[in-house]
Design a protein around this motif. Structure first.
Motif, mmCIF file in Angstrom:
data_model
loop_
_atom_site.group_PDB
_atom_site.id
_atom_site.type_symbol
_atom_site.label_atom_id
_atom_site.label_comp_id
_atom_site.label_asym_id
_atom_site.label_seq_id
_atom_site.Cartn_x
_atom_site.Cartn_y
_atom_site.Cartn_z
ATOM 1 N N ARG A 2 0.817 -1.239 0.138
ATOM 2 C CA ARG A 2 -0.073 -0.087 -0.143
ATOM 3 C C ARG A 2 0.708 1.178 -0.099
ATOM 4 O O ARG A 2 1.529 1.453 0.773
ATOM 5 C CB ARG A 2 -0.696 0.052 1.252
ATOM 6 N N PHE A 3 0.646 2.012 -0.929
ATOM 7 C CA PHE A 3 1.027 3.489 -0.930
ATOM 8 C C PHE A 3 0.356 4.630 -0.481
ATOM 9 O O PHE A 3 -0.696 4.296 -0.536
ATOM 10 C CB PHE A 3 1.586 3.873 -2.502
ATOM 11 N N GLN A 4 1.118 5.212 0.136
ATOM 12 C CA GLN A 4 0.308 6.402 0.993
ATOM 13 C C GLN A 4 -0.040 7.609 -0.356
ATOM 14 O O GLN A 4 0.915 7.834 -0.712
ATOM 15 C CB GLN A 4 1.255 6.935 1.896
ATOM 16 N N ARG A 5 -1.226 7.555 -0.135
ATOM 17 C CA ARG A 5 -1.471 8.721 -1.103
ATOM 18 C C ARG A 5 -1.715 10.031 -0.524
ATOM 19 O O ARG A 5 -2.047 10.092 0.606
ATOM 20 C CB ARG A 5 -2.987 8.281 -1.607
ATOM 21 N N PRO A 6 -1.479 11.318 -1.303
ATOM 22 C CA PRO A 6 -1.556 12.579 -0.683
ATOM 23 C C PRO A 6 -3.076 12.787 -0.453
ATOM 24 O O PRO A 6 -3.898 12.403 -0.993
ATOM 25 C CB PRO A 6 -0.986 13.522 -1.497
ATOM 26 N N PRO A 7 -3.380 13.547 0.719
ATOM 27 C CA PRO A 7 -4.696 13.589 0.794
ATOM 28 C C PRO A 7 -5.361 14.572 0.025
ATOM 29 O O PRO A 7 -4.616 15.396 -0.526
ATOM 30 C CB PRO A 7 -4.857 14.297 2.156
#
Length: 138
Positions: A2-7
């Motif tokens: 899982r990649f962290q996505r920017p809000p």
């Protein structure tokens, strides 16, 4: 993985500052565009007399002529500006029983006509004794 996505940023317009600016503009336009009532202007037209032929001849009168430019003539004598009352006093001393008549141009400003009546009063001549004829411009 899982990649962290920017809000995600929501794209919205701020309404409260826009309302403040609109309110200031509305007040400015209301104040600066106040409609004023037009003032009434009274138009004064000098009366004219139409001459009627007559068999009997009236008493001869000396004539004060005033043209549209404001030049004053007492019979055939040109009167400088501001000296009409002294000319009239001298004229009345020279010709004690002589009656006067005012002959004015229709284009004469009312201020000038009132000045002539004032000079007549200063010379001791009743305005009601001086009939006025208004010439129509040709």
């Amino acid at each position: 993985m899982r990649f962290q996505r920017p809000p995600k940023i929501q794209k919205t317009a701020q309404i409260v500052p826009l309302i403040d600016i609109l309110l200031v503009l509305l007040i400015y336009f209301i104040v600066t565009t106040q409609t004023k009532k037009p003032r009434d202007v009274m138009r004064i037209e000098l009366p004219t007399v139409h001459e009627l032929p007559s068999d009997k001849e009236g008493a001869s009168r000396s004539v004060i002529r005033v043209d549209a430019a404001g030049q004053v003539m007492l019979d055939s004598l040109a009167v400088p500006d501001g000296l009409l009352d002294s000319y009239l006093q001298a004229f009345m001393k020279k010709n004690p029983g002589r009656k006067l008549e005012l002959e004015a141009d229709k284009g004469l400003p009312i201020e000038r006509l009132l000045g002539i009546w004032d000079a007549l009063t200063k010379a001791g001549i009743q305005i009601k004794d001086v009939p006025a004829r208004i010439r129509r411009p040709e």
